[in-house]
Design a protein around this motif. Structure first.
Motif, PDB file in Angstrom:
ATOM      1  N   TYR A   5       0.834  -1.199   0.000  1.00 29.05           N
ATOM      2  CA  TYR A   5       0.000   0.000   0.000  1.00 29.05           C
ATOM      3  C   TYR A   5       0.866   1.244   0.000  1.00 29.05           C
ATOM      4  O   TYR A   5       1.850   1.326   0.736  1.00 29.05           O
ATOM      5  CB  TYR A   5      -0.909   0.010   1.227  1.00 29.05           C
ATOM      6  CG  TYR A   5      -1.933  -1.089   1.170  1.00 29.05           C
ATOM      7  CD1 TYR A   5      -3.199  -0.854   0.650  1.00 29.05           C
ATOM      8  CD2 TYR A   5      -1.626  -2.367   1.610  1.00 29.05           C
ATOM      9  CE1 TYR A   5      -4.140  -1.862   0.579  1.00 29.05           C
ATOM     10  CE2 TYR A   5      -2.556  -3.389   1.533  1.00 29.05           C
ATOM     11  CZ  TYR A   5      -3.810  -3.133   1.019  1.00 29.05           C
ATOM     12  OH  TYR A   5      -4.736  -4.144   0.935  1.00 29.05           O
ATOM     13  N   VAL A   7       0.695   5.089   0.971  1.00 28.84           N
ATOM     14  CA  VAL A   7      -0.081   6.035   1.773  1.00 28.84           C
ATOM     15  C   VAL A   7       0.494   7.415   1.512  1.00 28.84           C
ATOM     16  O   VAL A   7       1.689   7.643   1.682  1.00 28.84           O
ATOM     17  CB  VAL A   7      -0.011   5.688   3.272  1.00 28.84           C
ATOM     18  CG1 VAL A   7      -0.748   6.735   4.099  1.00 28.84           C
ATOM     19  CG2 VAL A   7      -0.574   4.291   3.525  1.00 28.84           C
ATOM     20  N   VAL A  57      -4.873   6.291   0.063  1.00 26.50           N
ATOM     21  CA  VAL A  57      -4.304   4.951   0.201  1.00 26.50           C
ATOM     22  C   VAL A  57      -4.520   4.240  -1.129  1.00 26.50           C
ATOM     23  O   VAL A  57      -5.650   4.168  -1.620  1.00 26.50           O
ATOM     24  CB  VAL A  57      -4.950   4.166   1.354  1.00 26.50           C
ATOM     25  CG1 VAL A  57      -4.360   2.762   1.435  1.00 26.50           C
ATOM     26  CG2 VAL A  57      -4.788   4.905   2.676  1.00 26.50           C
ATOM     27  N   ARG A  59      -3.704   0.659  -3.257  1.00 20.51           N
ATOM     28  CA  ARG A  59      -3.289  -0.749  -3.151  1.00 20.51           C
ATOM     29  C   ARG A  59      -2.571  -1.151  -4.434  1.00 20.51           C
ATOM     30  O   ARG A  59      -3.058  -0.912  -5.530  1.00 20.51           O
ATOM     31  CB  ARG A  59      -4.508  -1.649  -2.951  1.00 20.51           C
ATOM     32  CG  ARG A  59      -4.143  -3.098  -2.741  1.00 20.51           C
ATOM     33  CD  ARG A  59      -5.420  -3.953  -2.600  1.00 20.51           C
ATOM     34  NE  ARG A  59      -5.101  -5.309  -2.247  1.00 20.51           N
ATOM     35  CZ  ARG A  59      -4.675  -6.235  -3.107  1.00 20.51           C
ATOM     36  NH1 ARG A  59      -4.513  -5.935  -4.380  1.00 20.51           N
ATOM     37  NH2 ARG A  59      -4.410  -7.448  -2.687  1.00 20.51           N
TER      38      ARG A  59
END
Length: 98
Positions: A5, A7, A57, A59
């Protein structure tokens, strides 16, 4: 392979430039199998100090995809616009093996 991930902690400096940047980022993510999973605006800091007011965020299939995306010519071309638009801290996290 473990999911990873990205961020992003964000403070927008120029809303017009930020909207231009945000509109172009999804196309840079697609080749890397990435998807935006969360966007939000800070409501309250409950503990400690935090200077950013937005978060994203994203993925990715793995940490190598994050590195590849970040270094890609498509994303690197957006960096001047991003610098005009916002202060940003990008962090990469990998999920632990099960």
């Amino acid at each position: 392979m473990n999911a990873a991930y990205l961020v992003g902690h964000i403070t927008v400096k120029n809303a017009e430039q930020w909207n231009k940047y945000r509109a172009q980022v999804p196309a840079t993510l697609q080749p890397w199998g990435a998807e935006i999973t969360f966007r939000g605006k800070l409501v309250e800091v409950l503990s400690g100090e935090h200077s950013f007011d937005n978060i994203v965020v994203i993925r990715f299939p793995d940490k190598e995809s994050i590195q590849g995306w970040h270094a890609s010519p498509a994303y690197q071309a957006l960096l001047p616009l991003r610098r005009q638009a916002a202060e940003m801290l990008l962090l990469a996290y990998e999920t632990p093996p099960i």
